[in-house]
Design a protein around this motif. Structure first.
Motif, short mmCIF file in Angstrom:
data_model
loop_
_atom_site.label_atom_id
_atom_site.label_comp_id
_atom_site.label_asym_id
_atom_site.label_seq_id
_atom_site.Cartn_x
_atom_site.Cartn_y
_atom_site.Cartn_z
N ASP A 49 0.85 -1.19 0.00
CA ASP A 49 0.00 0.00 0.00
C ASP A 49 0.89 1.24 0.00
O ASP A 49 1.45 1.61 1.02
CB ASP A 49 -0.90 -0.04 1.23
N LYS A 50 1.02 1.89 -1.17
CA LYS A 50 1.96 3.02 -1.26
C LYS A 50 1.57 4.17 -0.33
O LYS A 50 2.44 4.83 0.22
CB LYS A 50 2.12 3.49 -2.69
N ALA A 51 0.28 4.39 -0.11
CA ALA A 51 -0.15 5.45 0.82
C ALA A 51 0.27 5.12 2.25
O ALA A 51 0.75 5.99 2.98
CB ALA A 51 -1.65 5.66 0.73
N ALA A 52 0.13 3.86 2.65
CA ALA A 52 0.53 3.44 4.00
C ALA A 52 2.04 3.54 4.17
O ALA A 52 2.52 3.97 5.22
CB ALA A 52 0.06 2.02 4.27
N ILE A 53 2.78 3.14 3.14
CA ILE A 53 4.25 3.25 3.21
C ILE A 53 4.65 4.71 3.34
O ILE A 53 5.47 5.08 4.18
CB ILE A 53 4.91 2.61 1.97
N PHE A 54 4.07 5.56 2.52
CA PHE A 54 4.37 6.99 2.53
C PHE A 54 4.06 7.59 3.91
O PHE A 54 4.89 8.32 4.47
CB PHE A 54 3.57 7.68 1.43
N GLN A 55 2.89 7.29 4.46
CA GLN A 55 2.51 7.83 5.77
C GLN A 55 3.44 7.31 6.87
O GLN A 55 3.80 8.05 7.78
CB GLN A 55 1.05 7.48 6.08
N MET A 61 14.58 -0.29 -1.86
CA MET A 61 13.37 -0.54 -2.64
C MET A 61 13.73 -0.92 -4.06
O MET A 61 14.76 -0.50 -4.58
CB MET A 61 12.50 0.72 -2.72
N VAL A 62 12.83 -1.63 -4.69
CA VAL A 62 12.98 -1.87 -6.13
C VAL A 62 12.58 -0.58 -6.85
O VAL A 62 11.80 0.22 -6.33
CB VAL A 62 12.12 -3.07 -6.59
N PRO A 63 13.13 -0.34 -8.04
CA PRO A 63 12.85 0.91 -8.75
C PRO A 63 11.38 1.20 -8.98
O PRO A 63 10.94 2.35 -8.85
CB PRO A 63 13.59 0.73 -10.09
N SER A 64 10.58 0.19 -9.30
CA SER A 64 9.16 0.44 -9.54
C SER A 64 8.45 0.94 -8.29
O SER A 64 7.59 1.81 -8.36
CB SER A 64 8.47 -0.82 -10.08
N GLN A 65 8.81 0.40 -7.14
CA GLN A 65 8.20 0.86 -5.88
C GLN A 65 8.63 2.28 -5.57
O GLN A 65 7.82 3.10 -5.15
CB GLN A 65 8.58 -0.07 -4.73
N ALA A 66 9.90 2.58 -5.77
CA ALA A 66 10.40 3.94 -5.51
C ALA A 66 9.72 4.96 -6.41
O ALA A 66 9.34 6.04 -5.97
CB ALA A 66 11.91 3.98 -5.71
N THR A 67 9.53 4.60 -7.67
CA THR A 67 8.86 5.51 -8.62
C THR A 67 7.45 5.82 -8.15
O THR A 67 7.05 6.99 -8.12
CB THR A 67 8.83 4.89 -10.03
N LEU A 68 6.69 4.81 -7.78
CA LEU A 68 5.32 5.02 -7.29
C LEU A 68 5.31 5.88 -6.03
O LEU A 68 4.47 6.76 -5.88
CB LEU A 68 4.63 3.69 -7.01
N LEU A 69 6.22 5.61 -5.14
CA LEU A 69 6.27 6.34 -3.87
C LEU A 69 6.59 7.81 -4.09
O LEU A 69 5.94 8.69 -3.54
CB LEU A 69 7.31 5.70 -2.95
N PHE A 70 7.57 8.08 -4.92
CA PHE A 70 7.98 9.47 -5.13
C PHE A 70 6.99 10.25 -5.99
O PHE A 70 6.99 11.47 -5.95
CB PHE A 70 9.40 9.54 -5.69
N GLN A 71 6.16 9.57 -6.74
CA GLN A 71 5.11 10.26 -7.47
C GLN A 71 4.07 10.81 -6.50
O GLN A 71 3.37 11.77 -6.82
CB GLN A 71 4.45 9.32 -8.48
#
Length: 86
Positions: A46-52, A64-74
């Motif tokens: 859950d990118k929102a939960a990770i971010f929070q 992190m894997v690149p795809s996860q980092a990209t989603l998170l930083f977006q």
């Protein structure tokens, strides 16, 4: 020595206990005297939960894997200015 942790860092641990990066994620912060922030398995996708979690616990670095980092930083890269990605 481009990536150095110190006692003020908070490392996000989000790997499964069976994943080989677990050793890296536990011992590198331990050796550097950094803190480790654990994220429960149910929230690892859950990118929102990770971010929070990262904001709440002032996480400064993670593996992190690149795809996860990209989603998170977006989500909102400005709020993670202090963050280092490994």
């Amino acid at each position: 020595s481009e990536f150095q942790l110190n006692q003020w860092d908070v490392f996000l641990w989000q790997s499964s206990i069976s994943f080989d990066a677990l050793i890296y994620q536990i011992f590198w912060p331990y050796i550097a005297k950094a803190s480790v922030c654990l994220i429960v398995e149910e929230k690892q996708l859950d990118k929102a939960a990770i971010f929070q979690t990262m904001l709440l616990h002032k996480v400064s670095c993670a593996l992190m894997v690149p795809s996860q980092a990209t989603l998170l930083f977006q989500a909102d890269a400005r709020r993670l200015e202090h963050f280092s990605l490994f």
